[in-house]
Structures are given as structure tokens and as C-alpha cells.
Design an enzyme around this catalytic site. Structure first.
Site, PDB file in Angstrom:
ATOM      1  N   ASN A   1       0.838  -1.211   0.000  1.00 25.34           N
ATOM      2  CA  ASN A   1       0.000   0.000   0.000  1.00 25.34           C
ATOM      3  C   ASN A   1       0.871   1.258   0.000  1.00 25.34           C
ATOM      4  OD1 ASN A   1      -2.672   1.188   0.333  1.00 25.34           O
ATOM      5  ND2 ASN A   1      -2.098   1.683   2.454  1.00 25.34           N
TER       6      ASN A   1
ATOM      7  N   HIS B   1      -5.033   9.808  -1.580  1.00 30.67           N
ATOM      8  CA  HIS B   1      -5.251  11.054  -0.829  1.00 30.67           C
ATOM      9  C   HIS B   1      -5.063  12.197  -1.832  1.00 30.67           C
ATOM     10  CE1 HIS B   1      -5.606   9.166   3.030  1.00 30.67           C
ATOM     11  NE2 HIS B   1      -4.494   8.483   2.813  1.00 30.67           N
TER      12      HIS B   1
ATOM     13  N   GLU C   1      -7.590   4.432   0.528  1.00 28.62           N
ATOM     14  CA  GLU C   1      -7.716   5.540   1.499  1.00 28.62           C
ATOM     15  C   GLU C   1      -8.214   6.820   0.837  1.00 28.62           C
ATOM     16  OE1 GLU C   1      -4.062   6.055   3.767  1.00 28.62           O
ATOM     17  OE2 GLU C   1      -3.677   3.911   3.812  1.00 28.62           O
TER      18      GLU C   1
ATOM     19  N   ASP D   1      -9.630  10.187  -0.250  1.00 33.08           N
ATOM     20  CA  ASP D   1     -10.291  11.441   0.128  1.00 33.08           C
ATOM     21  C   ASP D   1      -9.816  12.501  -0.854  1.00 33.08           C
ATOM     22  OD1 ASP D   1      -7.697  11.852   1.263  1.00 33.08           O
ATOM     23  OD2 ASP D   1      -8.420  11.597   3.311  1.00 33.08           O
TER      24      ASP D   1
HETATM   25  O1  G3I Z   1      -2.898   8.128  20.217  1.00 37.58           O
HETATM   26  C1  G3I Z   1      -2.704   9.513  20.532  1.00 37.58           C
HETATM   27  C2  G3I Z   1      -3.505   9.852  21.713  1.00 37.58           C
HETATM   28  O2  G3I Z   1      -3.030   9.140  22.820  1.00 37.58           O
HETATM   29  C3  G3I Z   1      -3.453  11.356  21.941  1.00 37.58           C
HETATM   30  O3  G3I Z   1      -4.327  11.699  22.969  1.00 37.58           O
HETATM   31  C4  G3I Z   1      -3.835  12.120  20.673  1.00 37.58           C
HETATM   32  C5  G3I Z   1      -3.696  13.620  20.847  1.00 37.58           C
HETATM   33  O4  G3I Z   1      -3.607  14.251  19.599  1.00 37.58           O
HETATM   34  O5  G3I Z   1      -3.023  11.711  19.633  1.00 37.58           O
HETATM   35  C6  G3I Z   1      -3.178  10.358  19.371  1.00 37.58           C
HETATM   36  O6  G3I Z   1      -2.447   9.940  18.267  1.00 37.58           O
HETATM   37  C7  G3I Z   1      -2.845  10.446  17.009  1.00 37.58           C
HETATM   38  C8  G3I Z   1      -3.425   9.276  16.202  1.00 37.58           C
HETATM   39  O7  G3I Z   1      -3.675   9.693  14.865  1.00 37.58           O
HETATM   40  C9  G3I Z   1      -4.716   8.740  16.786  1.00 37.58           C
HETATM   41  O8  G3I Z   1      -5.691   9.711  16.781  1.00 37.58           O
HETATM   42  C10 G3I Z   1      -1.609  10.981  16.337  1.00 37.58           C
HETATM   43  O9  G3I Z   1      -1.183  12.130  17.020  1.00 37.58           O
HETATM   44  C11 G3I Z   1      -1.887  11.313  14.889  1.00 37.58           C
HETATM   45  O10 G3I Z   1      -0.674  11.642  14.248  1.00 37.58           O
HETATM   46  C12 G3I Z   1      -2.479  10.101  14.221  1.00 37.58           C
HETATM   47  O11 G3I Z   1      -2.760  10.454  12.884  1.00 37.58           O
HETATM   48  C13 G3I Z   1      -3.013   9.371  11.996  1.00 37.58           C
HETATM   49  C14 G3I Z   1      -1.921   9.294  10.951  1.00 37.58           C
HETATM   50  O12 G3I Z   1      -2.219   8.245  10.030  1.00 37.58           O
HETATM   51  C15 G3I Z   1      -0.538   9.015  11.561  1.00 37.58           C
HETATM   52  O13 G3I Z   1       0.428   9.126  10.586  1.00 37.58           O
HETATM   53  C16 G3I Z   1      -4.361   9.635  11.311  1.00 37.58           C
HETATM   54  O14 G3I Z   1      -5.408   9.568  12.266  1.00 37.58           O
HETATM   55  C17 G3I Z   1      -4.601   8.602  10.221  1.00 37.58           C
HETATM   56  O15 G3I Z   1      -5.701   8.993   9.450  1.00 37.58           O
HETATM   57  C18 G3I Z   1      -3.375   8.525   9.298  1.00 37.58           C
HETATM   58  O16 G3I Z   1      -3.622   7.511   8.357  1.00 37.58           O
HETATM   59  C19 G3I Z   1      -2.614   7.327   7.370  1.00 37.58           C
HETATM   60  C20 G3I Z   1      -2.625   5.856   6.998  1.00 37.58           C
HETATM   61  O17 G3I Z   1      -2.486   5.048   8.126  1.00 37.58           O
HETATM   62  C21 G3I Z   1      -1.542   5.550   5.974  1.00 37.58           C
HETATM   63  N1  G3I Z   1      -1.644   6.423   4.818  1.00 37.58           N
HETATM   64  C22 G3I Z   1      -1.718   7.835   5.114  1.00 37.58           C
HETATM   65  C23 G3I Z   1      -2.841   8.133   6.096  1.00 37.58           C
HETATM   66  C24 G3I Z   1      -2.981   9.616   6.351  1.00 37.58           C
HETATM   67  O18 G3I Z   1      -1.830  10.136   6.943  1.00 37.58           O
END
Ligand code: G3I
Length: 350
Positions: A197, A233, A262, A264
Site C-alpha cells: 500500500n 489522498h 484511502e 479522500d
Molecule cells: O494516540 C494519541 C492519543 O493518545 C493522543 O491523545 C492524541 C492527541 O492528539 O493523539 C493520538 O495519536 C494520534 C493518532 O492519529 C490517533 O488519533 C496521532 O497524534 C496522529 O498523528 C495520528 O494520525 C493518523 C496518521 O495516520 C498518523 O500518521 C491519522 O489519524 C490517520 O488517518 C493517518 O492515516 C494514514 C494511513 O495510516 C496511511 N496512509 C496515510 C494516512 C494519512 O496520513
């Protein structure tokens, strides 16, 4: 003369009935077409009661789910040896209760891995054993319940001389970790589709060429890879859909599936105009059209149910947003309608 208002009344009733009959959901068409159409389930899901609008919409509109975060290594094994399966298991139970399929995301990535695992100071023997144990334990736990796994996520960086991202995995284990990951996943669940992926590799270009080279070589080495995930994306107005079609076709010629994993399509936050929502709708329609015309493309996944929980505003510091098909108040956007209408048309033409 007196009959006239009565006729209007009857016409109004028939029109309402027709409108109601004409309302349906994406899922109804997806099920009729036998297509996997779904969304990434955000962390909020686990806090909502069973009758929450989020869950009601999720199960009525889609037949497939993927966890946006809770099946990543940082969530599953934050502490070495302590596997946390509660949230993924509850999502899978929800899916099973509602006849939905589940994608698994993701086994190996350079992000969202616990600190103890993301360590390029470990010896290759140790990191090899850690990765093997992680993949084997996790895929075995979910065996038979995940129809497709994103086994390796985003390992390509086309700007590197050898096109491989210099993650801890790559630095310590070298590119062979990619083959190994697929072999271990296949051993643990031989029926799951195993996907490579990546993002920004949807149409023809340096990155998709590097992905193509990688998966072609894997096929030639008889590695059990089933397909390529096109993350999609997109930013409004920037996608070459003809190029994407060509890329999907060349992957198919390798004997590999594609999946839209994924999707959007974000808009600039200061340009949320009706015109841009209509343009966004046309782009969603193009992706759905590519999916529906290509039987080799076996999933169409949106990266979120509603704009309310989309990752885009946070990631772009609020410069972009409104990327999904349901708005923040869960109402259907023009993008929803375009996808919905195209699916209905496909059902009628079936
Ligand atoms: O888990 C912590 C939590 O403990 C804390 O309270 C909170 C406060 O902001 O943060 C939480 O972690 C966040 C996590 O999402 C869960 O919500 C991280 O900061 C945040 O960086 C993380 O973002 C995710 C991101 O991947 C990480 O790189 C996004 O939700 C998610 O949509 C995104 O998904 C990725 C795919 O897996 C791979 N392809 C790209 C896509 C978009 O970036």
C-alpha cells in the site's frame, strides 16, 4: 374544476413515494453489485453507543471497514509482549454482526510503531525476530476475519537512489524485509489478500514506477503478494485519472489486484464554494467509475466516514478539509450523490 386540487394532492403523494423509493444507500448498490465499498473507522467509533448516528450510518451505507488507527503496531503492541486486541476485536464483531468485510491496516510501516520496535540500533537478528513475531501473532489472531491486509505500507521513496524509504526496517534489515513480511503474513493466514500500500503512486510517474518495479520483482520471486493499494489522498484538481487507469491496467497485467484504500479529495479551506463541491463530486465519480469498470480492483475505501473526524484539517493545519462524502453534520454532500447515482446506474445496467 374541483377535481384539480385532488389530482395535485395525488401527484404529490406519488412524488413523495417515488422519492422515498428512490432513496437508498451506497451499500444497497454495493451489495447488489458484489463490490467492497467502505470507510476507515476513526477512534471516536469506540466511544459511541450502538445507536449513535455514526454507527447507524456506517452500517447502512457501507459493507466494508478498516481501522484508521487501532490496528497499527503502536496501538496493538505499545509495550513489548503485551498485545491489545480489544478495540480491533470489537470493530470486527460490529462488522460481523452487520455482514461487513474488514481490511487490515497495517502490519509494517515507518510511522505509528512503538518506540521499542522502531529502533535502528537493534541488531538485524533482533529486529528480524521482532517483525516476524509481530506479524505472525497479529495475523494469526485475526485469521479468517480480515479479507485483505496492508502488509507493507509506504516503503517506497522515489527520491532515494534505490527508491527505498530509509526506515528503521530498511536500514537494519535491507529491502528483503518486504518479502519476509509477505511470506510471514501468508503463512499465518493463507486466505487473506496481501497488499503493498502506498500514496502518491496512483497515476503513472516516478513513484508508481518504483512501486511497479518492486511488486513486479516480488511476483517474479513468487512472493505471496495479491495486489497494490492505491491510497488516493487527492487534492482537488490535481489528479490525472487517465494515468491512474493506465497504472491500474499495468498492475493487472502483472496478475495483481488493485484496491483503492484511502480515498479522500480535499479542498482548500478558504475555497469551500458550491463550484468546488461540484468539482469534488465529479472527481469522486471518476474514481468510482474506474473502480466499477475494473473487476480487478477489489475494494473502494474512503479514509473516513464524515468530515467531522477526517485527518486532513489536523495534518494541514486547517489549510485543507471537507475531503469526504458526508459533511461534519453527517449530511450527504454532492460527492455522496455523484457516487450514489453512479452506483444506482450500474445496478440498473447490470
Ligand atoms: O494516540 C494519541 C492519543 O493518545 C493522543 O491523545 C492524541 C492527541 O492528539 O493523539 C493520538 O495519536 C494520534 C493518532 O492519529 C490517533 O488519533 C496521532 O497524534 C496522529 O498523528 C495520528 O494520525 C493518523 C496518521 O495516520 C498518523 O500518521 C491519522 O489519524 C490517520 O488517518 C493517518 O492515516 C494514514 C494511513 O495510516 C496511511 N496512509 C496515510 C494516512 C494519512 O496520513
Amino acid at each position: 374544476m374541483k377535481k384539480f386540487p385532488f389530482v395535485i394532492f395525488i401527484l404529490q403523494i406519488s412524488f413523495s413515494a417515488l422519492t422515498l423509493a428512490g432513496q437508498g444507500t451506497i451499500r444497497q448498490s454495493a451489495d447488489k453489485l458484489g463490490k467492497n465499498i467502505g470507510v476507515a473507522v476513526s477512534n471516536q467509533f469506540f466511544r459511541f453507543s450502538d445507536d449513535h448516528q455514526y454507527k447507524t450510518l456506517l452500517k447502512s451505507e457501507f459493507n466494508t471497514v478498516v481501522a484508521e488507527n487501532v490496528m497499527k503496531p503502536v496501538s496493538i503492541e505499545p509495550v513489548r509482549g503485551q498485545f491489545l486486541f480489544d478495540k480491533p476485536d470489537s470493530l470486527i464483531a460490529f462488522a460481523a454482526a452487520n455482514g461487513m468485510k474488514v481490511r487490515g491496516h497495517c502490519l509494517v510501516w515507518h510511522k505509528q510503531i512503538p518506540r521499542w520496535m522502531n529502533n535502528d540500533q537493534l541488531s538485524s537478528g533482533e529486529l528480524f525476530a521482532i517483525l516476524k513475531e509481530y506479524i505472525t501473532t497479529v495475523v494469526t489472531h485475526f485469521k479468517g476475519r480480515i479479507f485483505a491486509w496492508d502488509v507493507v505500507n509506504e516503503a517506497i521513496d522515489e527520491k532515494e537512489a534505490d527508491s527505498f524509504r530509509k526506515s528503521a526496517w530498511m536500514k537494519v534489515l535491507g529491502p528483503s524485509f518486504i518479502d519476509s513480511a509477505f511470506v510471514w503474513a501468508h503463512r499465518a493466514d493463507p486466505t487473506a489478500l496481501l497488499i503493498y500500500n502506498d500514496y502518491g503512486a496512483e497515476d503513472i510517474g516516478a513513484k508508481s514506477n518504483a512501486v511497479f518495479t518492486l511488486v513486479k520483482a516480488m511476483k517474479a520471486r513468487n512472493i505471496p503478494i495479491s495486489g497494490v493499494g492505491l491510497q488516493c489522498h487527492f487534492q482537488l484538481g490535481k489528479t490525472n485519472f487517465d494515468g491512474m487507469k493506465q497504472n491500474m491496467e499495468r498492475i493487472a497485467r502483472l496478475g495483481l489486484q488493485t484496491q483503492i484504500t484511502e480515498l479522500d479529495i480535499s479542498l482548500p479551506s478558504d475555497q469551500l464554494t458550491n463550484e468546488n463541491y461540484e468539482k469534488q463530486a465529479r472527481e469522486y465519480e471518476q474514481v468510482m467509475s474506474l473502480f466499477l469498470k475494473d473487476n480487478n480492483c477489489t475494494a473502494f475505501m474512503l479514509w473516513g466516514l464524515t468530515d467531522k473526524f477526517s485527518w486532513i484539517p489536523g495534518f494541514s493545519l486547517n489549510k485543507r478539509g471537507s475531503a469526504l462524502v458526508f459533511s461534519e453534520d453527517y449530511s450527504r454532500k454532492p460527492a455522496y450523490n455523484s457516487v450514489f447515482n453512479l452506483l444506482n446506474k450500474s445496478v440498473r445496467n447490470k
